[in-house]
Design a protein around this motif. Structure first.
Motif, short mmCIF file in Angstrom:
data_model
loop_
_atom_site.label_atom_id
_atom_site.label_comp_id
_atom_site.label_asym_id
_atom_site.label_seq_id
_atom_site.Cartn_x
_atom_site.Cartn_y
_atom_site.Cartn_z
N CYS A 175 -4.11 0.98 -2.27
CA CYS A 175 -4.19 -0.15 -1.34
C CYS A 175 -3.34 -1.34 -1.78
O CYS A 175 -2.99 -1.47 -2.95
CB CYS A 175 -5.63 -0.64 -1.25
SG CYS A 175 -6.80 0.60 -0.71
N TYR B 231 -0.04 -2.75 4.49
CA TYR B 231 -1.49 -2.50 4.49
C TYR B 231 -1.78 -1.01 4.46
O TYR B 231 -1.07 -0.21 5.09
CB TYR B 231 -2.15 -3.12 5.73
CG TYR B 231 -1.90 -4.59 5.84
CD1 TYR B 231 -2.55 -5.49 4.99
CD2 TYR B 231 -0.98 -5.10 6.76
CE1 TYR B 231 -2.30 -6.86 5.05
CE2 TYR B 231 -0.72 -6.46 6.83
CZ TYR B 231 -1.39 -7.34 5.98
OH TYR B 231 -1.12 -8.67 6.04
N ILE B 232 -2.87 -0.66 3.79
CA ILE B 232 -3.25 0.76 3.69
C ILE B 232 -3.54 1.35 5.08
O ILE B 232 -3.29 2.52 5.32
CB ILE B 232 -4.46 0.95 2.72
CG1 ILE B 232 -4.71 2.43 2.41
CG2 ILE B 232 -5.73 0.29 3.22
CD1 ILE B 232 -3.68 3.09 1.53
N SER B 233 -4.02 0.50 6.01
CA SER B 233 -4.28 1.00 7.37
C SER B 233 -2.96 1.48 8.00
O SER B 233 -2.94 2.51 8.67
CB SER B 233 -4.93 -0.09 8.21
OG SER B 233 -4.22 -1.30 8.08
N TYR C 40 -14.06 0.88 2.20
CA TYR C 40 -13.10 1.43 1.24
C TYR C 40 -13.53 2.82 0.79
O TYR C 40 -14.68 3.03 0.40
CB TYR C 40 -12.98 0.52 0.01
CG TYR C 40 -12.23 1.19 -1.12
CD1 TYR C 40 -10.83 1.28 -1.07
CD2 TYR C 40 -12.89 1.79 -2.18
CE1 TYR C 40 -10.12 1.95 -2.07
CE2 TYR C 40 -12.19 2.45 -3.20
CZ TYR C 40 -10.82 2.52 -3.12
OH TYR C 40 -10.11 3.18 -4.11
N ALA D 265 0.86 -1.17 0.00
CA ALA D 265 0.00 0.00 0.00
C ALA D 265 0.91 1.23 0.00
O ALA D 265 2.04 1.17 0.50
CB ALA D 265 -0.89 -0.01 1.23
N HIS E 149 -10.22 -4.03 -3.23
CA HIS E 149 -10.97 -3.66 -2.02
C HIS E 149 -12.42 -3.32 -2.35
O HIS E 149 -13.24 -3.18 -1.46
CB HIS E 149 -10.30 -2.47 -1.31
CG HIS E 149 -9.04 -2.90 -0.60
ND1 HIS E 149 -8.94 -2.97 0.77
CD2 HIS E 149 -7.84 -3.29 -1.08
CE1 HIS E 149 -7.73 -3.40 1.10
NE2 HIS E 149 -7.04 -3.59 -0.01
N ASP F 230 -6.53 -1.13 -5.17
CA ASP F 230 -7.80 -0.50 -4.80
C ASP F 230 -9.00 -1.29 -5.34
O ASP F 230 -10.03 -1.39 -4.67
CB ASP F 230 -7.87 0.94 -5.33
CG ASP F 230 -7.11 1.88 -4.41
OD1 ASP F 230 -5.95 1.57 -4.08
OD2 ASP F 230 -7.69 2.91 -4.00
#
Ligand SMILES: [Zn+2]
Length: 454
Positions: A293, A258-260, A448, A181, A377, A374
């Motif tokens: 992502c 991870y995007i988080s 998302y 990500a 997701h 993306d």
């Protein structure tokens, strides 16, 4: 119609696939400027009977649709080139045009194979009658990691059920997970200009803020997940040392699995920037350019893709192609060649012709970033690769450009088209597989929102 017959349709499109790969390779266009490439695919698909849907805000993005009803299956295509990677189909580094762009990531193959697969699926749907829609997605700006994020922002993927994606690579394999990500952000500091010797006490240096911010972020590195990468460049506005710089900026990329994590790290980078601003009595503005992502894992979908890699005809290379590959390989450090040949089990050859083990993605993770993440997701997405350049060659190199302009790349593209058409065939024909994939997707998916604002 059997899957073998769908594979035959793909094979019958071989010359179209080769022409398309070549045409794009000869006219490389960088991200955001893919006019000719997008128009070429629009024309091809429209002549085949697809309806073209454009997005006004995003000139070189579109989707081409055929059929009606559910499921709506998307095949993702890209077509942007990379700056400075112009190269002849040669085993020596020699540009077609010095300083120009080139297809060093093989997106000429990526767009072409996806188009060919979409056409084959359309002909299958036409033959079958009944319900089912196929969409080819023309996705610009992948190299800028922004195209599909913007397409998501403009709702171009709404109503789609499942996506199929591929990327040219060193071997034939499937990826359950992959892509780091990533996010891009600009930080701008504003201070107060003054004569640096005559009245330094009046000035507030924006450049000091940038330097303090970067020092702070360098201390932050120890306290983020070890797989995170934080890169930056700076721009001090070109002021002379005898002027206190009233403006300076820095540009950051943050990558993590991870995007988080990316979002969390970016928040902390922002705090460091705020601290620098406080210390220097300057003002700070942060602008997030975009974020993309990671690939959301879907083992059921990867299983289906893997079965289709087994059933399709993987690229077979002639002696001449092996020889060309071997010459390209000889420009790479021998330890890298050894490692790659072993990793992809090439039996001492420069090109991989085998199917990689089902779990190869775990020992050969995909550590680049892509805006395709993306899509995974928003709906289940699978990702495969085929052998399009020598095992030891990396994307974004002149050697990759040379391969993607040769018959090696075109063969990898045709195989990929077969695999993707086969996957779509199963998705239409086997609702129970679709349900299994969807169940896993629903278990894993989180909210998302595209990290982009126009
Ligand atoms: Zn690429």
């Amino acid at each position: 119609m059997t899957k073998k017959e769908v594979h035959q349709i793909v094979k019958s499109l071989d010359s179209l696939c080769q022409d398309s790969c070549q045409k794009l390779w000869n006219h490389p266009e960088v991200g955001g400027e893919e006019k000719e490439s997008a128009d070429y695919f629009r024309k091809l698909l429209s002549e085949e009977g697809f309806v073209i849907v454009n997005e006004e805000q995003l000139k070189h993005a579109f989707y081409a649709e055929y059929g009606s009803g559910k499921p709506v299956i998307a095949i993702l295509g890209e077509y942007d080139a990379l700056p400075g990677l112009s190269q002849k189909v040669s085993d020596k580094k020699e540009a077609m045009k010095e300083g120009a762009a080139g297809h060093g990531c093989g997106h000429n193959l990526l767009g072409s194979a996806s188009t060919v697969a979409a056409i084959a699926v359309k002909r299958f749907l036409e033959n079958e009658g009944g319900e089912g829609t196929i969409r080819f997605y023309g996705c610009p700006e992948e190299e800028l990691l922004s195209g599909k994020v913007k397409m998501a922002y403009y709702h171009m993927f709404d109503d789609c059920d499942m996506a199929i994606s591929w990327h040219p690579m060193s071997t034939n394999m499937v990826y359950d997970s992959g892509y780091l990500a990533s996010a891009s952000a600009h930080f701008e500091f504003k201070g107060k200009s003054s004569h640096a010797a005559f009245a330094p006490e009046v000035g507030r240096s924006a450049l000091d803020a940038v330097e303090l911010m970067n020092v702070g972020v360098n201390y932050l590195r120890e306290h983020v997940t070890s797989k995170a990468r934080i890169h930056y460049t700076t721009d001090s506005g070109g002021f002379s040392p005898n002027i206190v710089p009233p403006w300076a900026g820095s540009w950051y990329f943050v990558r993590a699995p991870y995007i988080s994590d990316v979002k969390e790290i970016l928040e902390r980078v922002k705090k460091v920037a705020e601290g620098a601003s406080l210390m220097t009595e300057t003002s700070m503005e942060m602008k997030i350019d975009y974020g993309c992502c990671e690939l959301l894992e879907n083992h059921a979908y990867a299983d289906l893709a893997y079965e289709n890699l087994k059933e399709a005809e993987l690229p077979e290379f002639t002696e001449a192609e092996m020889e060309f590959a071997s010459k390209l390989e000889s420009t790479i450090a021998s330890e890298n060649v050894e490692r790659a040949r072993k990793l992809y089990d090439t039996e001492g050859l420069p090109l991989s012709t085998k199917l990689g083990a089902r779990d190869l993605y775990q020992i050969n993770p995909l550590t680049a970033s892509s805006d395709s993440g993306d899509v995974s997701h928003m709906m289940p997405m699978c990702l495969i690769s085929t052998s399009c350049w020598p095992a030891a060659v990396s994307p974004h190199t002149w050697q990759a450009t040379a391969s993607t302009g040769s018959s090696i790349g075109a063969k990898g593209a045709l195989s990929a088209a077969q695999v993707m058409a086969g996957i779509a065939y199963d998705l239409y024909k086997k609702p129970e597989i679709r349900e299994k994939i969807m169940r896993e997707f629903c278990e894993k998916k989180e909210d998302y929102t595209p990290m982009y604002e126009a």
